[in-house]
Motif scaffolding. Structure first.
Motif, PDB file in Angstrom:
ATOM      1  N   LEU A   1       0.836  -1.207   0.000  1.00  0.00           N
ATOM      2  CA  LEU A   1       0.000   0.000   0.000  1.00  0.00           C
ATOM      3  C   LEU A   1       0.868   1.253   0.000  1.00  0.00           C
ATOM      4  N   ALA A   2       2.001   1.149   0.707  1.00  0.00           N
ATOM      5  CA  ALA A   2       2.882   2.317   0.790  1.00  0.00           C
ATOM      6  C   ALA A   2       3.370   2.736  -0.596  1.00  0.00           C
ATOM      7  N   LEU A   3       3.502   1.752  -1.493  1.00  0.00           N
ATOM      8  CA  LEU A   3       3.970   2.056  -2.855  1.00  0.00           C
ATOM      9  C   LEU A   3       2.997   2.975  -3.596  1.00  0.00           C
ATOM     10  N   VAL A   4       1.700   2.849  -3.253  1.00  0.00           N
ATOM     11  CA  VAL A   4       0.693   3.638  -3.974  1.00  0.00           C
ATOM     12  C   VAL A   4       0.023   4.628  -3.023  1.00  0.00           C
ATOM     13  N   ARG A   5       0.745   4.900  -1.935  1.00  0.00           N
ATOM     14  CA  ARG A   5       0.136   5.693  -0.875  1.00  0.00           C
ATOM     15  C   ARG A   5      -0.351   7.064  -1.349  1.00  0.00           C
ATOM     16  N   GLU A   6       0.473   7.746  -2.122  1.00  0.00           N
ATOM     17  CA  GLU A   6       0.086   9.105  -2.534  1.00  0.00           C
ATOM     18  C   GLU A   6      -1.217   9.102  -3.318  1.00  0.00           C
ATOM     19  N   ARG A   7      -1.290   8.149  -4.233  1.00  0.00           N
ATOM     20  CA  ARG A   7      -2.482   8.039  -5.056  1.00  0.00           C
ATOM     21  C   ARG A   7      -3.706   7.740  -4.191  1.00  0.00           C
ATOM     22  N   PHE A   8      -3.508   6.810  -3.265  1.00  0.00           N
ATOM     23  CA  PHE A   8      -4.581   6.390  -2.379  1.00  0.00           C
ATOM     24  C   PHE A   8      -5.037   7.554  -1.484  1.00  0.00           C
ATOM     25  N   VAL A   9      -4.065   8.212  -0.882  1.00  0.00           N
ATOM     26  CA  VAL A   9      -4.401   9.292   0.041  1.00  0.00           C
ATOM     27  C   VAL A   9      -5.105  10.436  -0.704  1.00  0.00           C
ATOM     28  N   ALA A  10      -4.622  10.750  -1.902  1.00  0.00           N
ATOM     29  CA  ALA A  10      -5.232  11.849  -2.662  1.00  0.00           C
ATOM     30  C   ALA A  10      -6.692  11.525  -2.973  1.00  0.00           C
ATOM     31  N   LEU A  11      -6.918  10.308  -3.410  1.00  0.00           N
ATOM     32  CA  LEU A  11      -8.271   9.899  -3.769  1.00  0.00           C
ATOM     33  C   LEU A  11      -9.177   9.871  -2.543  1.00  0.00           C
ATOM     34  N   THR A  12      -8.639   9.336  -1.462  1.00  0.00           N
ATOM     35  CA  THR A  12      -9.412   9.195  -0.245  1.00  0.00           C
ATOM     36  C   THR A  12      -9.739  10.572   0.360  1.00  0.00           C
ATOM     37  N   ARG A  13      -8.791  11.506   0.261  1.00  0.00           N
ATOM     38  CA  ARG A  13      -9.054  12.881   0.719  1.00  0.00           C
ATOM     39  C   ARG A  13     -10.184  13.490  -0.073  1.00  0.00           C
ATOM     40  N   ARG A  14     -10.150  13.241  -1.372  1.00  0.00           N
ATOM     41  CA  ARG A  14     -11.168  13.830  -2.236  1.00  0.00           C
ATOM     42  C   ARG A  14     -12.546  13.239  -1.890  1.00  0.00           C
ATOM     43  N   ALA A  15     -12.581  11.925  -1.648  1.00  0.00           N
ATOM     44  CA  ALA A  15     -13.844  11.288  -1.261  1.00  0.00           C
ATOM     45  C   ALA A  15     -14.352  11.921   0.027  1.00  0.00           C
ATOM     46  N   SER A  16     -13.424  12.170   0.930  1.00  0.00           N
ATOM     47  CA  SER A  16     -13.793  12.754   2.210  1.00  0.00           C
ATOM     48  C   SER A  16     -14.345  14.174   2.036  1.00  0.00           C
ATOM     49  N   GLU A  17     -13.702  14.961   1.181  1.00  0.00           N
ATOM     50  CA  GLU A  17     -14.199  16.318   0.911  1.00  0.00           C
ATOM     51  C   GLU A  17     -15.602  16.286   0.333  1.00  0.00           C
ATOM     52  N   LEU A  18     -15.819  15.313  -0.561  1.00  0.00           N
ATOM     53  CA  LEU A  18     -17.137  15.222  -1.198  1.00  0.00           C
ATOM     54  C   LEU A  18     -18.218  14.905  -0.172  1.00  0.00           C
ATOM     55  N   LEU A  19     -17.861  14.087   0.828  1.00  0.00           N
ATOM     56  CA  LEU A  19     -18.876  13.613   1.775  1.00  0.00           C
ATOM     57  C   LEU A  19     -19.045  14.501   2.999  1.00  0.00           C
ATOM     58  N   LEU A  20     -18.018  15.254   3.325  1.00  0.00           N
ATOM     59  CA  LEU A  20     -18.099  16.048   4.559  1.00  0.00           C
ATOM     60  C   LEU A  20     -17.900  17.543   4.305  1.00  0.00           C
ATOM     61  N   GLY A  21     -17.692  17.891   3.055  1.00  0.00           N
ATOM     62  CA  GLY A  21     -17.424  19.298   2.740  1.00  0.00           C
ATOM     63  C   GLY A  21     -18.674  20.158   2.750  1.00  0.00           C
ATOM     64  N   GLU A  22     -18.476  21.388   2.322  1.00  0.00           N
ATOM     65  CA  GLU A  22     -19.538  22.386   2.304  1.00  0.00           C
ATOM     66  C   GLU A  22     -20.667  22.027   1.337  1.00  0.00           C
ATOM     67  N   ARG A  23     -20.313  21.239   0.329  1.00  0.00           N
ATOM     68  CA  ARG A  23     -21.246  21.066  -0.775  1.00  0.00           C
ATOM     69  C   ARG A  23     -22.119  19.827  -0.635  1.00  0.00           C
ATOM     70  N   VAL A  24     -22.111  19.215   0.550  1.00  0.00           N
ATOM     71  CA  VAL A  24     -22.935  18.016   0.733  1.00  0.00           C
ATOM     72  C   VAL A  24     -24.223  18.364   1.487  1.00  0.00           C
ATOM     73  N   ALA A  25     -25.320  17.752   1.076  1.00  0.00           N
ATOM     74  CA  ALA A  25     -26.594  17.887   1.792  1.00  0.00           C
ATOM     75  C   ALA A  25     -27.069  16.488   2.153  1.00  0.00           C
ATOM     76  N   TYR A  26     -27.538  16.330   3.382  1.00  0.00           N
ATOM     77  CA  TYR A  26     -28.060  15.033   3.797  1.00  0.00           C
ATOM     78  C   TYR A  26     -29.577  15.081   3.773  1.00  0.00           C
ATOM     79  N   ALA A  27     -30.170  14.097   3.118  1.00  0.00           N
ATOM     80  CA  ALA A  27     -31.630  13.989   3.100  1.00  0.00           C
ATOM     81  C   ALA A  27     -31.996  12.708   3.838  1.00  0.00           C
ATOM     82  N   LEU A  28     -32.803  12.831   4.878  1.00  0.00           N
ATOM     83  CA  LEU A  28     -33.238  11.639   5.597  1.00  0.00           C
ATOM     84  C   LEU A  28     -34.628  11.271   5.103  1.00  0.00           C
TER      85      LEU A  28
END
Ligand SMILES: Nc1ncnc2c1ncn2[C@@H]1O[C@H](COP(=O)(O)OP(=O)(O)OP(=O)(O)O)[C@@H](O)[C@H]1O
Ligand SMILES: [Mg+2]
Length: 367
Positions: A217-244
Motif C-alpha cells: 500500500l505504501a507504494l501507492v500511498r500518494e495516489r490512495f491518500v489523494a483519492l481518499t481525501r477527495r472522497a472525504s471532501e465530497l462527503l463532509l465538505g460544504e457542498r454536501v446535503a443530507y436527506a433523511l
C-alpha cells in the motif's frame, strides 16, 4: 474544476431511499444538471427501475425524462474492490499481484464492514474528477450506521497519511521485504518488542501479511491518500446535503431521529426530511366503484375499510410532519405521495415530477 454538489439519502429499511434517490436524480437531470446517481446498497431494484446494469463503470441512464444528463454508478460489492485495485496499482502490477494473494487482504476484502462503501466512494471521487458532474446523489444501505460511511475516507486518509503505514511497511522490510514468504527476520533475535508482541497475539503469518499489505500500500500511498481525501471532501465538505427519508411509521420516525443525532455528532445536520408515502389519493378504481350503480353492500364495506386506512395513514403522516418540524426545525420537510403503481419505473417517474417543486430544499442554489 468545480466540485459537484452531493446529496446523501439515508433512512430506515424499506422507506423508499432508493426510489427517492432515483426520482431526485431524474428531477435534477430534467432540470439540466449533469447528475450521477450512486447506490452503495447493491439495490437491483434501482438498476431495474433505471434500466442500467450493476457495474463499477459510470453508465448513462437511458430514461427520456433524464434528457441525457443522468449517469449511474452501481458498484457490485464483490467486484468493486478489484476495479479499485486496478486503478490504484496501475503503475505497480507486481505489488497488485502480491496484494491479491495476501491472506489479510483477502480476509479484509470479504469481511470488513465498510470496505464496500469505502471502495464505492473512491470510485465516486474518481468519477467526480473525470466526469464533470453538477450533482452526485448517493443512495445508502438500510442501516442505522449507513451515515457513518461518510467518515471512513477521512479516517483512512489519516491512517495512510500518518506514520503507521511507514512503520508497518518498515516492518515488512525488516521481515525480509515486501516479497517475503516466510517470517524469517521478524521472529529472530533482535526484533522489536512490539513486533514480538504482535506476533504472539496474532500469529506470525498475520504479522507478515499485515506488514506486506502495508508495504504494498505504501507504494501507492500518494495516489490512495489523494483519492481518499477527495472522497472525504465530497462527503463532509460544504457542498454536501443530507436527506433523511422516512415513511409514516413509528420505526421510520425512530430511524430518522437516530440518524439526525448521528449527523449532529459529526457536526452536520440534515437539510431535508423526505416523508415518503405521506399522502394517499383514493385509487381511481375505488372512485369508479363507488360511483357505479348496483354495487353489492359487501363491496361498499371493503371500500369503507380502504378509505379508513387511507385516512389513518394521512393522520400518521401529519403527526409525524409536525413532530419532525419541531424536533429538526432546521430541516425542510418534503412530503411525497403514495403512488398507486406497481412498476418501479412508474413510481420513480411520478415522484420525480413531485420532487421538481422541492429541489431548492436540497440544493441551495437550484435553478
Ligand atoms: N411513494 C411511493 N409510492 C408507492 N410505492 C413506493 C413509494 N416509494 C417506494 N415505493 C416502493 O416501495 C418499495 C421499497 O422502496 P425502496 O426500494 O425505494 O426502499 P428502500 O428504502 O431503498 O429499501 P431498502 O431499505 O431495502 O434499501 C419499492 O417496491 C418501491 O417501488
Ligand atoms: Mg434501497
Amino acid at each position: 474544476m468545480k466540485d459537484p454538489r452531493v446529496i446523501v439519502c439515508a433512512g430506515g429499511g424499506g422507506v423508499g431511499k432508493t426510489t427517492t434517490s432515483a426520482a431526485l436524480s431524474v428531477a435534477l437531470a430534467a432540470r439540466g444538471y449533469r447528475t450521477l446517481i450512486v447506490t452503495i446498497d447493491p439495490a437491483r431494484r434501482l438498476a431495474g427501475a433505471m434500466g442500467v446494469p450493476i457495474t463499477d463503470v459510470v453508465t448513462p441512464v437511458p430514461l427520456p425524462a433524464a434528457r441525457g444528463r443522468l449517469w449511474a454508478l452501481m458498484p457490485d460489492p464483490r467486484r468493486s474492490m478489484g476495479t479499485f485495485l486496478d486503478f490504484l496499482f496501475a503503475d505497480e502490477p507486481e505489488a497488485k499481484a502480491r496484494m491479491l494473494t495476501n491472506n489479510l487482504y483477502l480476509g479484509l476484502a470479504d469481511a470488513a464492514a465498510g470496505v464496500h462503501e469505502l471502495v464505492a466512494m473512491n470510485l465516486v471521487a474518481r468519477a467526480a474528477t473525470e466526469g464533470d458532474f453538477d450533482v452526485v446523489v448517493i443512495d445508502t444501505a438500510p442501516s442505522r450506521h449507513a451515515i457513518d460511511f461518510v467518515t471512513y475516507p477521512a479516517r483512512l486518509a489519516a491512517l495512510l497519511g500518518g506514520r503507521t503505514v511507514a512503520w508497518l511497511a518498515g516492518l515488512a522490510q525488516r521481515s525480509g521485504g515486501a516479497t517475503a514468504t516466510a517470517p524469517r527476520g521478524l521472529l529472530s533475535w533482535g526484533t522489536g518488542h512490539v513486533e514480538h508482541l504482535l506476533a504472539r497475539v496474532t500469529g506470525p503469518n498475520l504479522v507478515r501479511d499485515t506488514a506486506n499489505l502495508f508495504a504494498d500500500l505504501a507504494l501507492v500511498r500518494e495516489r490512495f491518500v489523494a483519492l481518499t481525501r477527495r472522497a472525504s471532501e465530497l462527503l463532509l465538505g460544504e457542498r454536501v446535503a443530507y436527506a433523511l427519508v422516512a415513511a409514516p411509521t413509528a420505526a421510520a420516525r425512530d430511524d430518522v431521529l437516530f440518524l439526525a443525532a448521528r449527523l449532529e455528532k459529526l457536526g452536520r445536520r440534515p437539510r431535508a426530511i423526505v416523508l415518503n408515502r405521506a399522502d394517499t389519493q383514493a385509487a381511481p378504481w375505488v372512485r369508479a366503484l363507488r360511483e357505479g350503480h348496483g354495487v353489492a353492500p359487501s363491496i361498499t364495506e371493503v371500500l369503507d375499510v380502504l378509505e379508513q386506512e387511507r385516512r389513518t395513514r394521512a393522520t400518521a403522516a401529519d403527526a409525524l410532519a409536525v413532530e419532525l418540524r419541531s424536533k429538526l426545525s432546521w430541516a425542510a420537510v418534503v412530503r411525497l405521495p403514495y403512488v398507486e403503481a406497481s412498476a418501479p419505473e412508474d413510481i420513480v417517474a411520478a415522484l420525480s415530477t413531485e420532487l421538481d417543486a422541492h429541489l431548492t430544499a436540497l440544493l441551495p442554489d437550484a435553478r
